[in-house]
Write a protein that holds these residues in place. Sequence first.
Motif, PDB file in Angstrom:
ATOM      1  N   PHE A 246       0.843  -1.184   0.000  1.00 41.96           N
ATOM      2  CA  PHE A 246       0.000   0.000   0.000  1.00 41.96           C
ATOM      3  C   PHE A 246       0.881   1.237   0.000  1.00 41.96           C
ATOM      4  CE2 PHE A 246      -3.124  -3.081   1.414  1.00 41.96           C
ATOM      5  CZ  PHE A 246      -4.203  -2.709   0.634  1.00 41.96           C
ATOM      6  N   VAL A 247       0.599   2.146  -0.926  1.00 45.79           N
ATOM      7  CA  VAL A 247       1.454   3.315  -1.149  1.00 45.79           C
ATOM      8  C   VAL A 247       1.086   4.508  -0.270  1.00 45.79           C
ATOM      9  CG1 VAL A 247       2.017   2.644  -3.507  1.00 45.79           C
ATOM     10  CG2 VAL A 247       0.011   4.042  -3.092  1.00 45.79           C
ATOM     11  N   ASP A 248       0.190   4.323   0.677  1.00 48.35           N
ATOM     12  CA  ASP A 248      -0.217   5.401   1.572  1.00 48.35           C
ATOM     13  C   ASP A 248       0.925   5.748   2.523  1.00 48.35           C
ATOM     14  OD1 ASP A 248      -3.133   5.477   0.762  1.00 48.35           O
ATOM     15  OD2 ASP A 248      -2.879   3.374   1.332  1.00 48.35           O
ATOM     16  N   ASP A 249       1.253   7.037   2.618  1.00 47.13           N
ATOM     17  CA  ASP A 249       2.414   7.492   3.394  1.00 47.13           C
ATOM     18  C   ASP A 249       2.261   7.314   4.896  1.00 47.13           C
ATOM     19  OD1 ASP A 249       3.787   8.238   1.123  1.00 47.13           O
ATOM     20  OD2 ASP A 249       3.021  10.295   1.161  1.00 47.13           O
ATOM     21  N   ASN A 250       1.062   7.437   5.439  1.00 46.11           N
ATOM     22  CA  ASN A 250       0.857   7.447   6.884  1.00 46.11           C
ATOM     23  C   ASN A 250       0.820   6.071   7.523  1.00 46.11           C
ATOM     24  OD1 ASN A 250       0.726  10.216   6.700  1.00 46.11           O
ATOM     25  ND2 ASN A 250      -1.493  10.252   6.537  1.00 46.11           N
ATOM     26  N   LEU A 251       1.028   5.017   6.765  1.00 45.27           N
ATOM     27  CA  LEU A 251       0.988   3.665   7.315  1.00 45.27           C
ATOM     28  C   LEU A 251       2.325   3.273   7.924  1.00 45.27           C
ATOM     29  CD1 LEU A 251      -0.860   1.824   4.414  1.00 45.27           C
ATOM     30  CD2 LEU A 251      -1.827   2.575   6.582  1.00 45.27           C
ATOM     31  N   THR A 252       2.278   2.503   9.008  1.00 49.61           N
ATOM     32  CA  THR A 252       3.513   1.956   9.569  1.00 49.61           C
ATOM     33  C   THR A 252       3.826   0.604   8.939  1.00 49.61           C
ATOM     34  OG1 THR A 252       2.252   0.994  11.394  1.00 49.61           O
ATOM     35  CG2 THR A 252       3.262   3.146  11.773  1.00 49.61           C
ATOM     36  N   ASP A 253       2.790  -0.152   8.589  1.00 49.23           N
ATOM     37  CA  ASP A 253       2.943  -1.436   7.904  1.00 49.23           C
ATOM     38  C   ASP A 253       2.259  -1.290   6.548  1.00 49.23           C
ATOM     39  OD1 ASP A 253       3.217  -4.034   7.114  1.00 49.23           O
ATOM     40  OD2 ASP A 253       2.001  -4.905   8.700  1.00 49.23           O
ATOM     41  N   HIS A 254       2.976  -1.559   5.471  1.00 46.13           N
ATOM     42  CA  HIS A 254       2.440  -1.330   4.135  1.00 46.13           C
ATOM     43  C   HIS A 254       2.030  -2.609   3.407  1.00 46.13           C
ATOM     44  CE1 HIS A 254       3.507   2.981   3.751  1.00 46.13           C
ATOM     45  NE2 HIS A 254       4.438   2.666   4.627  1.00 46.13           N
ATOM     46  N   SER A 255       2.262  -3.780   3.990  1.00 46.27           N
ATOM     47  CA  SER A 255       2.078  -5.009   3.217  1.00 46.27           C
ATOM     48  C   SER A 255       0.827  -5.794   3.623  1.00 46.27           C
ATOM     49  CB  SER A 255       3.306  -5.901   3.351  1.00 46.27           C
ATOM     50  OG  SER A 255       3.500  -6.272   4.684  1.00 46.27           O
ATOM     51  N   TYR A 256       0.134  -6.269   2.583  1.00 48.85           N
ATOM     52  CA  TYR A 256      -1.009  -7.162   2.725  1.00 48.85           C
ATOM     53  C   TYR A 256      -0.655  -8.430   1.963  1.00 48.85           C
ATOM     54  CZ  TYR A 256      -5.532  -9.173   1.322  1.00 48.85           C
ATOM     55  OH  TYR A 256      -6.567 -10.022   1.064  1.00 48.85           O
ATOM     56  N   TYR A 257      -0.884  -9.578   2.560  1.00 43.62           N
ATOM     57  CA  TYR A 257      -0.495 -10.830   1.913  1.00 43.62           C
ATOM     58  C   TYR A 257      -1.456 -11.955   2.275  1.00 43.62           C
ATOM     59  CZ  TYR A 257       1.312 -11.871   6.527  1.00 43.62           C
ATOM     60  OH  TYR A 257       1.409 -12.083   7.877  1.00 43.62           O
ATOM     61  N   ARG A 258      -1.495 -12.945   1.416  1.00 43.82           N
ATOM     62  CA  ARG A 258      -2.220 -14.190   1.676  1.00 43.82           C
ATOM     63  C   ARG A 258      -1.599 -15.276   0.817  1.00 43.82           C
ATOM     64  NH1 ARG A 258      -8.238 -13.988   0.429  1.00 43.82           N
ATOM     65  NH2 ARG A 258      -8.086 -15.568  -1.176  1.00 43.82           N
ATOM     66  N   GLY A 259      -1.351 -16.416   1.428  1.00 40.63           N
ATOM     67  CA  GLY A 259      -0.778 -17.532   0.691  1.00 40.63           C
ATOM     68  C   GLY A 259      -1.223 -18.847   1.284  1.00 40.63           C
ATOM     69  N   GLY A 260      -1.293 -19.861   0.445  1.00 41.56           N
ATOM     70  CA  GLY A 260      -1.728 -21.152   0.940  1.00 41.56           C
ATOM     71  C   GLY A 260      -1.925 -22.148  -0.174  1.00 41.56           C
ATOM     72  N   ALA A 261      -2.883 -23.046   0.050  1.00 37.89           N
ATOM     73  CA  ALA A 261      -3.142 -24.130  -0.894  1.00 37.89           C
ATOM     74  C   ALA A 261      -4.636 -24.289  -1.117  1.00 37.89           C
ATOM     75  CB  ALA A 261      -2.553 -25.428  -0.376  1.00 37.89           C
ATOM     76  N   ARG A 262      -4.977 -24.734  -2.322  1.00 34.71           N
ATOM     77  CA  ARG A 262      -6.354 -25.095  -2.662  1.00 34.71           C
ATOM     78  C   ARG A 262      -6.349 -26.550  -3.113  1.00 34.71           C
ATOM     79  NH1 ARG A 262      -6.616 -19.799  -5.474  1.00 34.71           N
ATOM     80  NH2 ARG A 262      -7.672 -18.423  -4.012  1.00 34.71           N
ATOM     81  N   TYR A 263      -7.222 -27.338  -2.498  1.00 38.18           N
ATOM     82  CA  TYR A 263      -7.330 -28.756  -2.833  1.00 38.18           C
ATOM     83  C   TYR A 263      -8.670 -29.010  -3.511  1.00 38.18           C
ATOM     84  CZ  TYR A 263      -7.318 -33.801  -2.475  1.00 38.18           C
ATOM     85  OH  TYR A 263      -7.351 -35.129  -2.783  1.00 38.18           O
ATOM     86  N   ASN A 264      -8.639 -29.664  -4.654  1.00 43.30           N
ATOM     87  CA  ASN A 264      -9.840 -29.951  -5.427  1.00 43.30           C
ATOM     88  C   ASN A 264     -10.690 -30.987  -4.689  1.00 43.30           C
ATOM     89  OD1 ASN A 264     -11.757 -30.478  -7.330  1.00 43.30           O
ATOM     90  ND2 ASN A 264     -10.316 -30.885  -8.985  1.00 43.30           N
ATOM     91  N   ILE A 265     -11.942 -30.618  -4.350  1.00 44.40           N
ATOM     92  CA  ILE A 265     -12.839 -31.546  -3.653  1.00 44.40           C
ATOM     93  C   ILE A 265     -14.036 -31.942  -4.512  1.00 44.40           C
ATOM     94  CG2 ILE A 265     -12.191 -30.833  -1.340  1.00 44.40           C
ATOM     95  CD1 ILE A 265     -14.684 -29.061  -1.272  1.00 44.40           C
ATOM     96  N   GLY A 266     -14.096 -31.450  -5.724  1.00 45.92           N
ATOM     97  CA  GLY A 266     -15.191 -31.777  -6.632  1.00 45.92           C
ATOM     98  C   GLY A 266     -14.876 -31.249  -8.013  1.00 45.92           C
ATOM     99  N   PRO A 267     -15.757 -31.501  -8.962  1.00 46.56           N
ATOM    100  CA  PRO A 267     -15.479 -31.063 -10.325  1.00 46.56           C
ATOM    101  C   PRO A 267     -15.398 -29.539 -10.481  1.00 46.56           C
ATOM    102  CG  PRO A 267     -17.658 -32.070 -10.190  1.00 46.56           C
ATOM    103  CD  PRO A 267     -17.014 -32.241  -8.864  1.00 46.56           C
ATOM    104  N   ARG A 268     -16.104 -28.795  -9.616  1.00 49.60           N
ATOM    105  CA  ARG A 268     -16.081 -27.333  -9.715  1.00 49.60           C
ATOM    106  C   ARG A 268     -15.869 -26.667  -8.368  1.00 49.60           C
ATOM    107  NH1 ARG A 268     -21.396 -26.160 -13.000  1.00 49.60           N
ATOM    108  NH2 ARG A 268     -21.381 -24.508 -11.491  1.00 49.60           N
ATOM    109  N   SER A 269     -15.243 -27.350  -7.419  1.00 48.08           N
ATOM    110  CA  SER A 269     -15.049 -26.750  -6.093  1.00 48.08           C
ATOM    111  C   SER A 269     -13.703 -27.136  -5.502  1.00 48.08           C
ATOM    112  CB  SER A 269     -16.180 -27.157  -5.154  1.00 48.08           C
ATOM    113  OG  SER A 269     -16.262 -28.551  -5.066  1.00 48.08           O
ATOM    114  N   ASP A 270     -13.156 -26.209  -4.720  1.00 43.45           N
ATOM    115  CA  ASP A 270     -11.871 -26.389  -4.044  1.00 43.45           C
ATOM    116  C   ASP A 270     -12.018 -26.006  -2.581  1.00 43.45           C
ATOM    117  OD1 ASP A 270     -10.666 -26.966  -6.493  1.00 43.45           O
ATOM    118  OD2 ASP A 270     -10.060 -24.896  -6.828  1.00 43.45           O
ATOM    119  N   PHE A 271     -11.203 -26.637  -1.735  1.00 47.41           N
ATOM    120  CA  PHE A 271     -11.081 -26.256  -0.329  1.00 47.41           C
ATOM    121  C   PHE A 271      -9.815 -25.434  -0.204  1.00 47.41           C
ATOM    122  CE2 PHE A 271      -9.127 -27.083   3.823  1.00 47.41           C
ATOM    123  CZ  PHE A 271     -10.101 -26.528   4.638  1.00 47.41           C
TER     124      PHE A 271
END
Length: 176
Positions: free
Chosen positions: A127-152
């Motif tokens: 985030f490019v906002d100057d007044n922030l002390t922490d600028h980072s947003y993140y998410r990471g992980g895994a998706r497992y296929n549980i059906g023909p059109r759905s993931d966990f």
Amino acid sequence: MTKKIMILMITAVMLMTIFSAATTAAELQSVNYLISGDSMEIDTLQLEPKFSLNGGHQGKLNLAFDGDGFHIGADVGLNMIAQQEFRMDLHLMVTDQVDTESFGKGVGISATTLNSDLNFFWQTYYFVDDNLTDHSYYRGGARYNIGPRSDFELSIGNQYWDLSNRVINFGLNFKM
């Protein structure tokens, strides 16, 4: 408070205008339902519709409720690398709130594997906002296929409206 409401209204109108004008150019690709929390406490419920835009690019909305209020984030991903089993995108993101700021603007990058059963992903934003002390947003992980059109989904990350709040995400992803 009225400034925040005005910015939210302008942002919502702009997003609706963009997405309504792009209805012929955008197709709903998937919807992700997430429950986020730390330890045994549920902090947030999230809904993330993802759209496929012309040219192979992606658009995403994040609608979240954290028990205190609603939050909205919009994201457009510009495809950098697209291979049969791997994809990497450059992102532009706007949000209704980032920490103490009432309007957030960020740039980011994401990568995901495109296998048939188990896929790993990572997305991070600055985030490019100057007044922030922490600028980072993140998410990471895994998706497992549980059906023909759905993931966990099982992932870790933080929340764009509260960057210091680390959470575990459990979710279901439905492909259209």
